[in-house]
Design a protein around this motif. Sequence first.
Motif, mmCIF file in Angstrom:
data_model
loop_
_atom_site.group_PDB
_atom_site.id
_atom_site.type_symbol
_atom_site.label_atom_id
_atom_site.label_comp_id
_atom_site.label_asym_id
_atom_site.label_seq_id
_atom_site.Cartn_x
_atom_site.Cartn_y
_atom_site.Cartn_z
ATOM 1 N N ILE A 102 -25.305 29.527 3.741
ATOM 2 C CA ILE A 102 -24.660 29.302 2.443
ATOM 3 C C ILE A 102 -25.538 29.855 1.320
ATOM 4 O O ILE A 102 -25.052 30.506 0.390
ATOM 5 C CB ILE A 102 -24.365 27.791 2.249
ATOM 6 C CG1 ILE A 102 -23.279 27.339 3.227
ATOM 7 C CG2 ILE A 102 -23.956 27.500 0.802
ATOM 8 C CD1 ILE A 102 -23.087 25.824 3.280
ATOM 9 N N TRP A 103 -26.836 29.596 1.385
ATOM 10 C CA TRP A 103 -27.773 30.083 0.367
ATOM 11 C C TRP A 103 -27.781 31.624 0.322
ATOM 12 O O TRP A 103 -27.763 32.217 -0.752
ATOM 13 C CB TRP A 103 -29.171 29.547 0.662
ATOM 14 C CG TRP A 103 -30.197 30.031 -0.315
ATOM 15 C CD1 TRP A 103 -30.419 29.569 -1.569
ATOM 16 C CD2 TRP A 103 -31.121 31.081 -0.099
ATOM 17 N NE1 TRP A 103 -31.431 30.264 -2.159
ATOM 18 C CE2 TRP A 103 -31.892 31.210 -1.267
ATOM 19 C CE3 TRP A 103 -31.384 31.937 0.969
ATOM 20 C CZ2 TRP A 103 -32.891 32.152 -1.402
ATOM 21 C CZ3 TRP A 103 -32.401 32.864 0.830
ATOM 22 C CH2 TRP A 103 -33.129 32.975 -0.350
ATOM 23 N N MET B 173 -22.651 40.370 -8.705
ATOM 24 C CA MET B 173 -22.275 40.168 -10.103
ATOM 25 C C MET B 173 -23.234 40.922 -11.032
ATOM 26 O O MET B 173 -22.804 41.505 -12.031
ATOM 27 C CB MET B 173 -22.256 38.674 -10.443
ATOM 28 C CG MET B 173 -21.076 37.971 -9.810
ATOM 29 S SD MET B 173 -20.896 36.175 -10.081
ATOM 30 C CE MET B 173 -22.130 35.688 -11.186
ATOM 31 N N ASN B 174 -24.527 40.921 -10.699
ATOM 32 C CA ASN B 174 -25.501 41.653 -11.519
ATOM 33 C C ASN B 174 -25.228 43.153 -11.480
ATOM 34 O O ASN B 174 -25.295 43.829 -12.504
ATOM 35 C CB ASN B 174 -26.927 41.362 -11.040
ATOM 36 C CG ASN B 174 -27.398 39.988 -11.468
ATOM 37 O OD1 ASN B 174 -26.875 39.411 -12.416
ATOM 38 N ND2 ASN B 174 -28.387 39.470 -10.767
ATOM 39 N N VAL B 175 -24.914 43.665 -10.300
ATOM 40 C CA VAL B 175 -24.625 45.087 -10.164
ATOM 41 C C VAL B 175 -23.358 45.442 -10.958
ATOM 42 O O VAL B 175 -23.315 46.463 -11.650
ATOM 43 C CB VAL B 175 -24.466 45.474 -8.670
ATOM 44 C CG1 VAL B 175 -23.861 46.851 -8.526
ATOM 45 C CG2 VAL B 175 -25.804 45.392 -7.966
ATOM 46 N N LYS B 176 -22.351 44.597 -10.895
ATOM 47 C CA LYS B 176 -21.097 44.846 -11.610
ATOM 48 C C LYS B 176 -21.317 44.846 -13.119
ATOM 49 O O LYS B 176 -20.835 45.734 -13.824
ATOM 50 C CB LYS B 176 -20.062 43.794 -11.227
ATOM 51 C CG LYS B 176 -18.709 44.025 -11.834
ATOM 52 C CD LYS B 176 -17.711 42.974 -11.375
ATOM 53 C CE LYS B 176 -16.357 43.217 -12.016
ATOM 54 N NZ LYS B 176 -15.376 42.210 -11.607
ATOM 55 N N SER B 177 -22.050 43.873 -13.623
ATOM 56 C CA SER B 177 -22.282 43.811 -15.074
ATOM 57 C C SER B 177 -23.137 44.987 -15.543
ATOM 58 O O SER B 177 -22.898 45.545 -16.618
ATOM 59 C CB SER B 177 -22.929 42.485 -15.467
ATOM 60 O OG SER B 177 -24.226 42.380 -14.929
ATOM 61 N N THR B 178 -24.102 45.390 -14.737
ATOM 62 C CA THR B 178 -24.925 46.546 -15.086
ATOM 63 C C THR B 178 -24.090 47.820 -15.087
ATOM 64 O O THR B 178 -24.227 48.666 -15.979
ATOM 65 C CB THR B 178 -26.103 46.690 -14.093
ATOM 66 O OG1 THR B 178 -26.869 45.488 -14.102
ATOM 67 C CG2 THR B 178 -26.986 47.851 -14.460
ATOM 68 N N ALA B 179 -23.201 47.958 -14.123
ATOM 69 C CA ALA B 179 -22.338 49.145 -14.053
ATOM 70 C C ALA B 179 -21.392 49.201 -15.255
ATOM 71 O O ALA B 179 -21.180 50.262 -15.835
ATOM 72 C CB ALA B 179 -21.536 49.130 -12.749
ATOM 73 N N GLN C 56 -26.116 36.745 -2.339
ATOM 74 C CA GLN C 56 -25.391 38.009 -2.273
ATOM 75 C C GLN C 56 -24.362 38.097 -3.401
ATOM 76 O O GLN C 56 -24.210 39.141 -4.040
ATOM 77 C CB GLN C 56 -24.707 38.151 -0.913
ATOM 78 C CG GLN C 56 -23.964 39.453 -0.751
ATOM 79 C CD GLN C 56 -23.272 39.549 0.598
ATOM 80 O OE1 GLN C 56 -23.264 38.603 1.382
ATOM 81 N NE2 GLN C 56 -22.684 40.703 0.866
ATOM 82 N N LYS C 57 -23.637 37.010 -3.679
ATOM 83 C CA LYS C 57 -22.661 37.001 -4.772
ATOM 84 C C LYS C 57 -23.348 37.223 -6.118
ATOM 85 O O LYS C 57 -22.843 37.956 -6.968
ATOM 86 C CB LYS C 57 -21.893 35.681 -4.801
ATOM 87 C CG LYS C 57 -20.839 35.568 -3.739
ATOM 88 C CD LYS C 57 -20.079 34.272 -3.875
ATOM 89 C CE LYS C 57 -19.044 34.127 -2.794
ATOM 90 N NZ LYS C 57 -18.288 32.874 -2.925
ATOM 91 N N ILE C 58 -24.494 36.615 -6.334
ATOM 92 C CA ILE C 58 -25.237 36.793 -7.580
ATOM 93 C C ILE C 58 -25.660 38.255 -7.733
ATOM 94 O O ILE C 58 -25.530 38.845 -8.808
ATOM 95 C CB ILE C 58 -26.451 35.842 -7.636
ATOM 96 C CG1 ILE C 58 -25.972 34.404 -7.815
ATOM 97 C CG2 ILE C 58 -27.392 36.229 -8.767
ATOM 98 C CD1 ILE C 58 -27.080 33.375 -7.747
#
Length: 99
Positions: free
Chosen positions: A17-18, A28-34, A23-25
């Motif tokens: 789970i951790w 999300m970081n890659v998406k916001s940076t893109a 992986q989701k975090i």
Amino acid sequence: MGELIPIVALMIPIVAIWAKHQQKIAEMNVKSTAEATAEKAAQYSSRVADLEDRVRVLERIVTDRGYDIATQIEALRDQRRVDEDDAGVPLGLGRKENV
């Protein structure tokens, strides 16, 4: 040793789970940076297009009208001097004509 088996059995799902959460975090970081990078690229592209348009206008001024730019600048300075000196009187204002 028998006591470690239940502990390990409980730790496996917790670690899974951790890891999934991490992986989701990261996604999300890659998406916001893109998205931020794409927005900046669009702004830079727009700015470059504006600058290219300005250069085209300047090239057109220099090539179409020749090199009389200094004369035009001096004419503008002369016009500014006339405007600053308040030259010229409006016709018919402030005067009374004897009829």
